[in-house]
Enzyme design. Structure first.
Site, PDB file in Angstrom:
ATOM      1  N   HIS A  74       0.388 107.965   1.095  1.00 10.89           N
ATOM      2  CA  HIS A  74       0.461 106.786   0.226  1.00 10.89           C
ATOM      3  C   HIS A  74      -0.629 106.896  -0.836  1.00 10.89           C
ATOM      4  O   HIS A  74      -1.771 107.268  -0.551  1.00 10.89           O
ATOM      5  CB  HIS A  74       0.260 105.518   1.060  1.00 10.89           C
ATOM      6  N   ASN A  93      -1.392 102.423  -7.577  1.00  9.17           N
ATOM      7  CA  ASN A  93      -0.730 102.148  -6.298  1.00  9.17           C
ATOM      8  C   ASN A  93       0.569 101.393  -6.565  1.00  9.17           C
ATOM      9  O   ASN A  93       0.544 100.229  -6.964  1.00  9.17           O
ATOM     10  CB  ASN A  93      -1.677 101.318  -5.408  1.00  9.17           C
ATOM     11  N   CYS A 123       3.128  98.644   1.702  1.00  4.49           N
ATOM     12  CA  CYS A 123       2.925 100.020   1.216  1.00  4.49           C
ATOM     13  C   CYS A 123       3.408 101.072   2.220  1.00  4.49           C
ATOM     14  O   CYS A 123       3.503 102.248   1.889  1.00  4.49           O
ATOM     15  CB  CYS A 123       1.467 100.258   0.850  1.00  4.49           C
TER      16      CYS A 123
END
Ligand SMILES: CC(C)(COP(=O)(O)OP(=O)(O)OC[C@H]1O[C@@H](n2cnc3c(N)ncnc32)[C@H](O)[C@@H]1OP(=O)(O)O)[C@@H](O)C(=O)NCCC(=O)NCCS
Length: 324
Positions: A251, A281, A118
């Protein structure tokens, strides 16, 4: 020494939208209990985009790249560096970046993948910035792209509700005007077990566990601490006072992580870009997708100072500070 300046962005989400209610109904057919209320309260996620079977990461990346090139007004033939951040590459090899290069009809220039889960996009952006500053590239395409749905265990309710698929891209051009002002990348491999997909292909078989596994609470705590520290470090190293930041693009994993981070940093809610409610996500794609949404809806404008932050498996984290 030239700056690397972001001159365009693009995003692509697969058309199939799966709401929390739809996902809960689907999981219920397998006696797995979850609900829209639980998911929204704990994560802020309301829906995610899921790629149809057979749709690959490179396909999403090519679409996002076309949009970014169009936004930048740059011909694909001008691109001399392609970096794709992904944990869900099409193949063991060649890299997804090579597939994107071929898909865009580009020949020549470097093309490679970056694997930092990520944090992948900020790692890729910092790498491309270094190439441009060193004079080794003039025009870079930096992409975060994932089909994360392919590595989820759809019987594990503590992870499968959290992720989605998508791609985001930016075009970086060498410029005398300020662009990327600082980058800070970090990792702590000793924390690998709190977020991993610890499988591989060997002798024609999957060895180990190919699905994403996570200790959610450990990740939550480490994400808030590491991103807070990284934000201050990147500003200090760039000689820019934190108060001058116009936009935080973190993020997009969990709205509670983002809110904690904003509070710790003293950034007001109206300066934080949030897309996790709609995208969930999307791992390496989440930061460029969020940046693209806020550029296209007019929030992030030319001249704004933007702090982008990634955090995830490895454990990895990082920040890039950019003048738009
Ligand atoms: C995953 C996360 C949302 C879980 O929230 P939490 O408040 O820590 O919840 P817990 O893991 O303590 O679980 C609480 C309960 O909810 C249950 N639960 C877990 N997932 C559930 C779901 N989808 N639906 C309903 N209940 C669920 C658990 O089984 C547990 O039940 P129990 O108390 O009966 O044992 C949270 O830890 C988180 O967001 N962590 C960061 C994850 C992340 O962002 N990862 C990516 C970083 S790149």
């Amino acid at each position: 020494m030239p700056y690397a300046k972001i001159i365009g962005s693009g995003g692509y989400l697969p058309p199939r939208v799966v709401s929390n209610d739809e996902l809960a109904a689907e999981l219920a057919t397998r006696q797995i209990e979850t609900s829209d209320t639980w998911i929204v309260e704990r994560t802020g996620i309301r829906q995610r985009h899921i790629a149809d079977p057979g749709v690959s990461t490179s396909q999403l990346a090519i679409e996002a790249s076309r949009r970014a090139l169009e936004d930048a007004g740059v011909a694909a033939s001008d691109v001399d560096l392609i970096i794709v951040a992904t944990s869900t590459p099409d193949f063991v090899f060649p890299s997804t970046a090579c597939l994107v290069q071929a898909g865009l009809g580009i020949k020549g220039g470097a093309a490679f993948d970056v694997q930092a889960v990520c944090s992948g996009f900020v790692y890729a952006l910092a790498t491309a910035d270094a190439f441009v500053q060193a004079g080794r590239a003039q025009c870079a395409l930096v992409i975060g792209a994932e089909v994360f749905s392919s590595i989820l265990d759809w019987n594990d309710r503590s992870t499968c509700v959290l992720f989605g698929d998508g791609a985001g891209a930016v075009v970086l051009r060498a410029s005398q005007e300020p662009g990327i002002l600082g980058a800070r990348l970090d990792a702590d491999g000793s924390q690998m077990k709190i977020l991993c997909a610890a499988g591989n292909v060997s002798h024609g078989e999957v060895v180990g566990d190919p699905f994403l596994r996570m200790d959610g609470q450990a990740v939550f705590k480490l994400a808030v601490t590491s991103l807070t520290q990284s934000a201050h470090q990147v500003c200090e190293e760039a000689g820019i006072s934190f108060e001058r930041i116009d936009w935080l693009v973190p993020h997009q994993a969990n709205v509670r992580i983002i809110n904690f981070l904003g509070r710790r940093l003293g950034v007001s809610d109206d300066k934080v870009v949030i897309t996790v409610d709609k995208h969930a996500n999307t791992s390496a794609a989440s930061v460029p997708l969020a940046l693209d949404v806020a550029r296209r809806d007019g929030r992030i404008r030319q001249g704004d100072l933007v702090l982008m932050q990634g955090v995830g498996g490895g454990f990895t984290w990082g920040s890039v500070l950019a003048r738009m």
